[in-house]
Scaffold this active site. Structure first.
Site, PDB file in Angstrom:
ATOM      1  N   GLY A  12       0.835  -1.209   0.000  1.00 24.60           N
ATOM      2  CA  GLY A  12       0.000   0.000   0.000  1.00 24.60           C
ATOM      3  C   GLY A  12       0.860   1.246   0.000  1.00 24.60           C
ATOM      4  O   GLY A  12       2.093   1.180  -0.058  1.00 24.60           O
ATOM      5  N   PHE A  13       0.180   2.367   0.089  1.00 25.04           N
ATOM      6  CA  PHE A  13       0.866   3.658   0.024  1.00 25.04           C
ATOM      7  C   PHE A  13       1.859   3.815   1.191  1.00 25.04           C
ATOM      8  O   PHE A  13       3.073   3.959   0.978  1.00 25.04           O
ATOM      9  CB  PHE A  13      -0.220   4.740  -0.005  1.00 25.04           C
ATOM     10  N   LEU A  78      -0.604  -2.526   8.905  1.00 28.24           N
ATOM     11  CA  LEU A  78      -1.187  -1.428   8.133  1.00 28.24           C
ATOM     12  C   LEU A  78      -2.337  -1.898   7.252  1.00 28.24           C
ATOM     13  O   LEU A  78      -3.054  -1.064   6.683  1.00 28.24           O
ATOM     14  CB  LEU A  78      -0.116  -0.808   7.215  1.00 28.24           C
ATOM     15  N   THR A  97     -12.910  -6.192   7.405  1.00 26.63           N
ATOM     16  CA  THR A  97     -11.454  -6.169   7.191  1.00 26.63           C
ATOM     17  C   THR A  97     -10.767  -5.574   8.401  1.00 26.63           C
ATOM     18  O   THR A  97      -9.772  -6.105   8.896  1.00 26.63           O
ATOM     19  CB  THR A  97     -11.103  -5.311   5.957  1.00 26.63           C
ATOM     20  N   ALA A 119      -1.607   0.772  13.022  1.00 29.13           N
ATOM     21  CA  ALA A 119      -1.878   2.084  12.422  1.00 29.13           C
ATOM     22  C   ALA A 119      -3.357   2.413  12.528  1.00 29.13           C
ATOM     23  O   ALA A 119      -4.200   1.814  11.871  1.00 29.13           O
ATOM     24  CB  ALA A 119      -1.449   2.082  10.963  1.00 29.13           C
ATOM     25  N   TYR A 151     -15.825   3.580   9.861  1.00 27.15           N
ATOM     26  CA  TYR A 151     -14.366   3.510   9.761  1.00 27.15           C
ATOM     27  C   TYR A 151     -13.742   3.864  11.106  1.00 27.15           C
ATOM     28  O   TYR A 151     -12.909   3.121  11.635  1.00 27.15           O
ATOM     29  CB  TYR A 151     -13.898   4.462   8.657  1.00 27.15           C
TER      30      TYR A 151
END
Ligand code: UDP
Length: 333
Positions: A12-13, A78, A97, A119, A151
């Site tokens: 990922g980023f 992460l 998830t 994170a 979220y």
């Protein structure tokens, strides 16, 4: 001393930048990523490096995860469903998830007592209005009928679980709350504002400011953020603690749009899009979000060194040179 770090979500980023940082500083990196939002192109340049290994799979694959954790000294978790747009579009996937994935990572790391960095996100502060946000502040979330709060709630539950593992099972854990981390490789596909604006500006398309643009954020450069993570994870004083990480350079979204336009000498016009159209009806945005970073500063000397103008330049460079070759690089919104 060279250590082995397992990065979940390492394609990922943020994960791929962390992998770069660890390899640059002489460590070994194992990555597990299911490529749900990560991209293999983010780690292409690391393939073939003897200090780097990756596996395309989900952290829900317990047997594989256990094997990787066994080989690692530290775990950086992460892997998550990220981005407000994604959360609103796929709420079941987000919640599952984020909750189940973290549960499995903590449970598995605990068997070997491997230190875990989790994170989390500034989203957990929700609608709190005290500025800046400090780690011990109350979290003020909206109604469960409003999708965006799923979220924050999922990440807050993960934080509770991580801290519970620390207290009850003596698992070394560190929780970081990342504040609008940005930089090259972040995709605009899930609604993040900096890559969206930069790409719009480069393509001379309208720059879409949601709401009236008076909402503000502080954008932290990914390189500054990943630099501090290994320090935290190897410091016993950080275990069981929560740390804000981000920049304190506050900017309104309208200012950001104008900065991007001017900096990139773009012909784009800045347009306003109502929240209902951008997200969902009744969408609640956070008017301001500024981190108190005293805690991480005093423990690690953390500094957000990279200015917003430098960030805009680096993201623009990335999109001008690399993104054209990425799948969906320019085609998506
Ligand atoms: N935003 C915007 N235009 C876009 C994407 C986002 O105006 O094309 C706004 C969004 O409504 C929010 C801010 O930019 O107020 C930051 O959004 P992002 O999704 O990057 O992060 P958030 O702070 O919401 O987690």
């Amino acid at each position: 001393m060279a250590r082995t770090f397992l990065i979940t979500g390492g394609a990922g980023f943020i994960g791929s930048h962390l992998a770069d940082e660890l390899i640059r500083t002489g460590h070994r990196v194992l990555v597990i990523d299911d490529l749900s939002t990560g991209q293999i192109s983010n780690i292409d340049h690391l393939k073939g490096n003897p200090a780097f290994e990756y596996t395309i799979d989900s952290v829900m694959n317990r047997a594989l995860l256990a094997e990787l954790i066994d080989r690692a000294d530290y775990v950086v978790h992460l892997a998550a469903a990220v981005g407000v747009k994604l959360i609103i579009e796929s709420p079941v996937r987000t919640i599952e998830t984020n909750v189940r994935g973290t549960e499995i990572v903590l449970e598995t790391a605990n068997k070997k007592k491997r230190p875990v960095l989790f994170a989390s996100t500034s989203e957990v502060y929700g609608k709190a209005s005290k500025i800046p946000f400090s780690e011990d502040d109350d979290l003020v979330l909206g109604s469960t009928t409003k999708g965006r709060w799923a979220y924050a709630a999922s990440k807050a539950l993960d934080e509770f679980l991580a801290i519970a593992y620390f207290h009850e099972k003596r698992l070394p854990v560190v929780v970081v709350r990342l504040f609008n981390t940005v930089g090259p490789r972040q995709t605009g596909r899930y609604g993040m504002v900096v890559p969206s604006f930069v790409r719009q500006a480069l393509a001379s398309k309208p720059i879409t400011v949601y709401g009236d643009g008076t909402q503000s954020r502080c954008f932290g450069y990914v390189g500054d953020v990943v630099h501090v993570l290994p320090t935290l994870l190897s410091d016993r004083r950080a275990y069981g603690q929560v740390f804000n990480i981000g920049s304190q350079e506050e900017v309104t979204i309208l200012e950001l749009a104008n900065r991007v336009k001017t900096r990139l000498k773009s012909q784009s016009e800045v347009v306003f899009v109502p929240y209902d159209e951008a997200y969902e009806s009744g969408f609640e945005d956070m008017p301001r979000r500024v981190p108190d970073i005293t805690k991480i500063q005093s423990l690690t000397g953390f500094e957000a060194r990279t200015s917003l103008d430098e960030i805009i330049d680096r993201v623009a460079d990335y999109y001008s040179t690399e993104a054209t070759s990425l799948p969906g690089g320019w085609g998506d919104s």
